[in-house]
Scaffold this motif. Structure first.
Motif, PDB file in Angstrom:
ATOM      1  N   SER A  21       0.827  -1.210   0.000  1.00  0.00           N
ATOM      2  CA  SER A  21       0.000   0.000   0.000  1.00  0.00           C
ATOM      3  C   SER A  21       0.862   1.261   0.000  1.00  0.00           C
ATOM      4  O   SER A  21       0.575   2.223  -0.705  1.00  0.00           O
ATOM      5  CB  SER A  21      -0.932  -0.016   1.210  1.00  0.00           C
ATOM      6  N   HIS A  35      -6.889   5.565  -5.120  1.00  0.00           N
ATOM      7  CA  HIS A  35      -6.257   5.302  -3.827  1.00  0.00           C
ATOM      8  C   HIS A  35      -7.294   5.228  -2.712  1.00  0.00           C
ATOM      9  O   HIS A  35      -7.219   4.349  -1.859  1.00  0.00           O
ATOM     10  CB  HIS A  35      -5.226   6.375  -3.484  1.00  0.00           C
ATOM     11  N   MET A  39      -7.403   1.745  -1.230  1.00  0.00           N
ATOM     12  CA  MET A  39      -6.814   1.653   0.111  1.00  0.00           C
ATOM     13  C   MET A  39      -7.826   1.197   1.156  1.00  0.00           C
ATOM     14  O   MET A  39      -7.434   0.743   2.226  1.00  0.00           O
ATOM     15  CB  MET A  39      -6.227   2.998   0.544  1.00  0.00           C
ATOM     16  N   LEU A  99      -0.804   4.273   7.665  1.00  0.00           N
ATOM     17  CA  LEU A  99      -1.279   4.178   6.291  1.00  0.00           C
ATOM     18  C   LEU A  99      -2.441   5.142   6.043  1.00  0.00           C
ATOM     19  O   LEU A  99      -2.490   5.812   4.998  1.00  0.00           O
ATOM     20  CB  LEU A  99      -1.699   2.737   5.986  1.00  0.00           C
ATOM     21  N   LEU A 103      -2.429   8.245   3.384  1.00  0.00           N
ATOM     22  CA  LEU A 103      -3.493   8.457   2.410  1.00  0.00           C
ATOM     23  C   LEU A 103      -4.084   9.859   2.539  1.00  0.00           C
ATOM     24  O   LEU A 103      -4.336  10.533   1.532  1.00  0.00           O
ATOM     25  CB  LEU A 103      -4.578   7.394   2.581  1.00  0.00           C
TER      26      LEU A 103
END
Length: 145
Positions: A21, A35, A39, A99, A103
């Motif tokens: 990722s 994304h 994601m 993560l 993002l």
């Protein structure tokens, strides 16, 4: 399967999910909407691993390694992290939240018109040091917008 083998497999799997990722965030910056949708799967998977390991994973505690701490003091937290399962829970927590922050940085920088090269150091810092990366992104955003 022994508890150590299971916990090690979960650790490797969660780390691989996060790494793939992060590579997408670093090297495929222009697909912001992709994304966000894409994601959702690895982040949700990390969240499910977190919950499973936290709530149901106690059957994978080796004898004598069940968590025995609390969150009311530093000493209590240190006692919690004597358990390999709790360390894994903490690791997956970091992977998922860092993560999400990466993002958010990617999406916000695109919305602000910030070139991807400007945020790469912040993304790397977020990957490695979480809050330091977010703070550096705030500085980049302030400087460039």
């Amino acid at each position: 399967m022994t508890s150590t083998v299971f916990l090690d497999r979960v650790f490797k799997f969660a780390s691989a999910v996060a790494l793939v990722s992060w590579l997408a965030i670093f090297f495929i910056p222009g697909w912001v909407l992709v994304h966000i949708v894409w994601m959702a799967l690895p982040i949700s998977l990390l969240c499910l691993l977190y919950l499973f390991t936290l709530i149901l994973g106690n059957k994978f505690d080796a004898p004598g390694t069940a968590p025995r701490g609390h969150f009311r003091s530093m000493k209590g937290v240190l006692r919690l992290f004597e358990s390999p399962r709790v360390v894994l829970v903490g690791w997956v927590h970091f992977l998922a939240f860092d993560l999400v922050v990466g993002l958010v940085i990617l999406v916000d920088s695109a919305a602000q018109g910030i070139e991807h090269l400007w945020i790469l150091p912040s993304l790397f810092l977020t990957l490695m040091f979480g809050p330091a990366g977010l703070l550096s992104y705030f500085a980049v955003r302030l400087f460039l917008t």
